[in-house]
Design a protein around this motif. Sequence first.
Motif, PDB file in Angstrom:
ATOM      1  N   THR A 199       0.843  -1.190   0.000  1.00 17.21           N
ATOM      2  CA  THR A 199       0.000   0.000   0.000  1.00 17.21           C
ATOM      3  C   THR A 199       0.884   1.248   0.000  1.00 17.21           C
ATOM      4  OG1 THR A 199      -0.106   0.098   2.405  1.00 17.21           O
ATOM      5  CG2 THR A 199      -1.813  -1.204   1.278  1.00 17.21           C
ATOM      6  N   VAL A 200       0.300   2.376  -0.371  1.00 15.29           N
ATOM      7  CA  VAL A 200       1.077   3.618  -0.387  1.00 15.29           C
ATOM      8  C   VAL A 200       1.543   3.998   1.013  1.00 15.29           C
ATOM      9  CG1 VAL A 200       1.002   6.094  -0.851  1.00 15.29           C
ATOM     10  CG2 VAL A 200      -0.023   4.509  -2.474  1.00 15.29           C
ATOM     11  N   ASP A 201       0.691   3.818   2.008  1.00 15.17           N
ATOM     12  CA  ASP A 201       1.118   4.194   3.352  1.00 15.17           C
ATOM     13  C   ASP A 201       2.152   3.234   3.919  1.00 15.17           C
ATOM     14  OD1 ASP A 201      -1.103   2.447   3.349  1.00 15.17           O
ATOM     15  OD2 ASP A 201      -1.664   2.987   5.373  1.00 15.17           O
ATOM     16  N   GLU A 202       2.267   2.060   3.333  1.00 16.96           N
ATOM     17  CA  GLU A 202       3.353   1.144   3.687  1.00 16.96           C
ATOM     18  C   GLU A 202       4.640   1.569   2.981  1.00 16.96           C
ATOM     19  OE1 GLU A 202       3.714  -3.755   4.004  1.00 16.96           O
ATOM     20  OE2 GLU A 202       2.145  -2.812   2.808  1.00 16.96           O
ATOM     21  N   LEU A 203       4.504   2.019   1.734  1.00 17.21           N
ATOM     22  CA  LEU A 203       5.655   2.506   0.972  1.00 17.21           C
ATOM     23  C   LEU A 203       6.197   3.798   1.567  1.00 17.21           C
ATOM     24  CD1 LEU A 203       7.284   2.122  -1.756  1.00 17.21           C
ATOM     25  CD2 LEU A 203       5.629   3.706  -2.766  1.00 17.21           C
ATOM     26  N   LEU A 204       5.273   4.645   2.045  1.00 24.83           N
ATOM     27  CA  LEU A 204       5.625   5.969   2.565  1.00 24.83           C
ATOM     28  C   LEU A 204       5.073   6.136   3.976  1.00 24.83           C
ATOM     29  CD1 LEU A 204       4.741   7.986  -0.647  1.00 24.83           C
ATOM     30  CD2 LEU A 204       7.042   7.726   0.300  1.00 24.83           C
ATOM     31  N   PRO A 205       5.636   5.455   4.952  1.00 26.37           N
ATOM     32  CA  PRO A 205       5.121   5.600   6.324  1.00 26.37           C
ATOM     33  C   PRO A 205       5.396   6.999   6.864  1.00 26.37           C
ATOM     34  CG  PRO A 205       7.170   4.355   6.329  1.00 26.37           C
ATOM     35  CD  PRO A 205       6.796   4.547   4.883  1.00 26.37           C
ATOM     36  N   GLY A 206       4.486   7.463   7.699  1.00 21.40           N
ATOM     37  CA  GLY A 206       4.696   8.753   8.332  1.00 21.40           C
ATOM     38  C   GLY A 206       4.567   9.939   7.403  1.00 21.40           C
ATOM     39  N   MET A 207       3.663   9.868   6.433  1.00 19.26           N
ATOM     40  CA  MET A 207       3.479  10.998   5.521  1.00 19.26           C
ATOM     41  C   MET A 207       3.005  12.242   6.271  1.00 19.26           C
ATOM     42  SD  MET A 207       1.810   9.381   2.023  1.00 19.26           S
ATOM     43  CE  MET A 207       0.623   8.294   2.864  1.00 19.26           C
ATOM     44  N   ASP A 208       3.487  13.387   5.858  1.00 15.30           N
ATOM     45  CA  ASP A 208       3.074  14.682   6.419  1.00 15.30           C
ATOM     46  C   ASP A 208       1.666  14.997   5.905  1.00 15.30           C
ATOM     47  OD1 ASP A 208       2.641  17.386   6.961  1.00 15.30           O
ATOM     48  OD2 ASP A 208       4.702  17.954   6.510  1.00 15.30           O
ATOM     49  N   PRO A 209       0.702  15.285   6.783  1.00 15.62           N
ATOM     50  CA  PRO A 209      -0.652  15.596   6.321  1.00 15.62           C
ATOM     51  C   PRO A 209      -0.743  16.778   5.377  1.00 15.62           C
ATOM     52  CG  PRO A 209      -0.639  15.182   8.677  1.00 15.62           C
ATOM     53  CD  PRO A 209       0.790  15.247   8.255  1.00 15.62           C
ATOM     54  N   SER A 210       0.268  17.635   5.362  1.00 17.94           N
ATOM     55  CA  SER A 210       0.266  18.770   4.438  1.00 17.94           C
ATOM     56  C   SER A 210       1.170  18.532   3.233  1.00 17.94           C
ATOM     57  CB  SER A 210       0.695  20.046   5.161  1.00 17.94           C
ATOM     58  OG  SER A 210       2.035  19.936   5.623  1.00 17.94           O
ATOM     59  N   GLY A 211       1.717  17.313   3.119  1.00 18.93           N
ATOM     60  CA  GLY A 211       2.656  17.020   2.052  1.00 18.93           C
ATOM     61  C   GLY A 211       1.983  16.453   0.813  1.00 18.93           C
ATOM     62  N   SER A 212       2.739  16.430  -0.292  1.00 15.79           N
ATOM     63  CA  SER A 212       2.289  15.861  -1.560  1.00 15.79           C
ATOM     64  C   SER A 212       3.354  14.885  -2.051  1.00 15.79           C
ATOM     65  CB  SER A 212       2.058  16.954  -2.603  1.00 15.79           C
ATOM     66  OG  SER A 212       1.119  17.913  -2.136  1.00 15.79           O
ATOM     67  N   TYR A 213       2.947  13.673  -2.423  1.00 14.68           N
ATOM     68  CA  TYR A 213       3.889  12.596  -2.705  1.00 14.68           C
ATOM     69  C   TYR A 213       3.608  11.964  -4.065  1.00 14.68           C
ATOM     70  CZ  TYR A 213       4.652  13.106   2.301  1.00 14.68           C
ATOM     71  OH  TYR A 213       4.928  13.612   3.543  1.00 14.68           O
ATOM     72  N   TYR A 214       4.671  11.770  -4.833  1.00 15.82           N
ATOM     73  CA  TYR A 214       4.552  11.153  -6.146  1.00 15.82           C
ATOM     74  C   TYR A 214       5.188   9.763  -6.198  1.00 15.82           C
ATOM     75  CZ  TYR A 214       3.139  15.727  -7.900  1.00 15.82           C
ATOM     76  OH  TYR A 214       2.468  16.911  -8.116  1.00 15.82           O
ATOM     77  N   SER A 215       6.109   9.488  -5.305  1.00 13.67           N
ATOM     78  CA  SER A 215       6.802   8.201  -5.234  1.00 13.67           C
ATOM     79  C   SER A 215       7.607   8.181  -3.946  1.00 13.67           C
ATOM     80  CB  SER A 215       7.731   7.994  -6.434  1.00 13.67           C
ATOM     81  OG  SER A 215       8.866   8.835  -6.325  1.00 13.67           O
ATOM     82  N   ALA A 216       8.289   7.074  -3.718  1.00 14.47           N
ATOM     83  CA  ALA A 216       9.167   6.990  -2.553  1.00 14.47           C
ATOM     84  C   ALA A 216      10.542   7.540  -2.874  1.00 14.47           C
ATOM     85  CB  ALA A 216       9.283   5.554  -2.068  1.00 14.47           C
ATOM     86  N   GLY A 217      10.748   7.993  -4.107  1.00 15.81           N
ATOM     87  CA  GLY A 217      12.050   8.526  -4.503  1.00 15.81           C
ATOM     88  C   GLY A 217      12.233   9.960  -4.073  1.00 15.81           C
TER      89      GLY A 217
END
Length: 217
Positions: A199-217
């Motif tokens: 899952t995305v939240d497994e790929l990117l744990p601890g995402m910032d609620p105000s952040g924007s993410y396109y990949s784990a890179g």
Amino acid sequence: MTRPVDAAPTTPVPRPAHTTDCTRAKCIALTFDDGPGPFTSAILDALEKAKARASFFMIGSAITTDPGIVRRMAAAGMGVGNHTWSHPQVTALTPDQVTGEITRQSSAVAAATGHEPFAVRPPYGAFTRSTPHAGLPFVLWDVDTEDWKNLDPTRTTQRALSGAHPGAIVLMHDIHPSTAKALPGIIAALQKQGYTLVTVDELLPGMDPSGSYYSAG
């Protein structure tokens, strides 16, 4: 009878613990937009058969027609995401309208599963720096299968595999029969290449609620 969107189920859906460490494993995140729809069940079948996980960014108005499929996603450990209530281009809305679209969809997810969605995907990938997040990170993608345009299992598969890389977020849609047909082969090919489908939240744990993410890179 459809459950009201502001009412949580009596028993929240138990969610399996995710144990993949994507700093060590070769992870990739498949994502599906615009459902749930008539092909979502087949897509879940293929994922569960392969012991793979994915994330679903759903439209709130569609959730209320089939909350059971959303509960199934959560119980299977899939990522349950927010794709707004009615799929507008949010850059054309006022901040209050955007917030309403997001929070109304989140209420539909909570009514179906007992849990809030983990992130928002703005429709069409359109947003600005001032677009409200309503407390959730934005998740976009860096691999576009263009399945909505080609409607062809072979071309969808080719684009998914040619774009794949560790940490990628792959965009598909669970409302097209061609995508459901392509998925078992995509999963098998990625697993043969050593990928763990998470899952995305497994790929990117601890995402910032105000952040924007396109990949784990």
